[in-house]
Design a protein around this motif. Structure first.
Motif, PDB file in Angstrom:
ATOM      1  N   THR A   3       0.817  -1.210   0.000  1.00 23.81           N
ATOM      2  CA  THR A   3       0.000   0.000   0.000  1.00 23.81           C
ATOM      3  C   THR A   3       0.853   1.263   0.000  1.00 23.81           C
ATOM      4  OG1 THR A   3      -0.130   0.030   2.405  1.00 23.81           O
ATOM      5  CG2 THR A   3      -1.863  -1.169   1.222  1.00 23.81           C
ATOM      6  N   ALA A   4       2.160   1.110  -0.070  1.00 23.95           N
ATOM      7  CA  ALA A   4       3.045   2.272  -0.034  1.00 23.95           C
ATOM      8  C   ALA A   4       2.886   3.125  -1.283  1.00 23.95           C
ATOM      9  CB  ALA A   4       4.498   1.820   0.094  1.00 23.95           C
ATOM     10  N   THR A   5       3.057   4.420  -1.100  1.00 26.43           N
ATOM     11  CA  THR A   5       3.132   5.358  -2.213  1.00 26.43           C
ATOM     12  C   THR A   5       4.606   5.611  -2.458  1.00 26.43           C
ATOM     13  OG1 THR A   5       1.061   6.388  -1.522  1.00 26.43           O
ATOM     14  CG2 THR A   5       2.465   7.655  -3.006  1.00 26.43           C
ATOM     15  N   TRP A   6       5.109   5.216  -3.637  1.00 31.03           N
ATOM     16  CA  TRP A   6       6.531   5.278  -3.945  1.00 31.03           C
ATOM     17  C   TRP A   6       6.876   6.478  -4.800  1.00 31.03           C
ATOM     18  CZ3 TRP A   6       9.695   2.091  -1.409  1.00 31.03           C
ATOM     19  CH2 TRP A   6       9.137   0.944  -0.843  1.00 31.03           C
ATOM     20  N   ARG A   7       8.079   7.039  -4.581  1.00 32.58           N
ATOM     21  CA  ARG A   7       8.619   8.152  -5.385  1.00 32.58           C
ATOM     22  C   ARG A   7      10.016   7.778  -5.845  1.00 32.58           C
ATOM     23  NH1 ARG A   7       8.376  12.909  -1.266  1.00 32.58           N
ATOM     24  NH2 ARG A   7      10.462  12.092  -1.119  1.00 32.58           N
ATOM     25  N   THR A   8      10.320   8.161  -7.067  1.00 28.92           N
ATOM     26  CA  THR A   8      11.670   7.994  -7.594  1.00 28.92           C
ATOM     27  C   THR A   8      12.271   9.387  -7.752  1.00 28.92           C
ATOM     28  OG1 THR A   8      10.991   6.030  -8.802  1.00 28.92           O
ATOM     29  CG2 THR A   8      13.017   7.066  -9.510  1.00 28.92           C
TER      30      THR A   8
END
Length: 58
Positions: A3-8
């Protein structure tokens, strides 16, 4: 972790794909994973420690 919101990082396209993604799944914790192996290991660190780490990189 699913459920994590990921950013690159905006710099991730400039280093040959050798980067990590940071995500948040619950308040107070930052998750870190390898962009090339998104199904692999995930490191969970306190948000304050992540802020200090990223500030030191600037």
């Amino acid at each position: 972790m699913t459920t994590a919101t990921w950013r690159t990082s905006s710099y991730s396209g400039n280093n040959g794909g050798n980067c990590v993604e940071a995500g948040v799944a619950r308040p107070g914790r930052v998750l870190v994973r390898d962009t090339k192996d998104r199904a692999g290991a995930v490191l969970s660190v306190p948000a304050g420690a992540w802020r200090r780490f990223t500030s030191a990189l600037k």
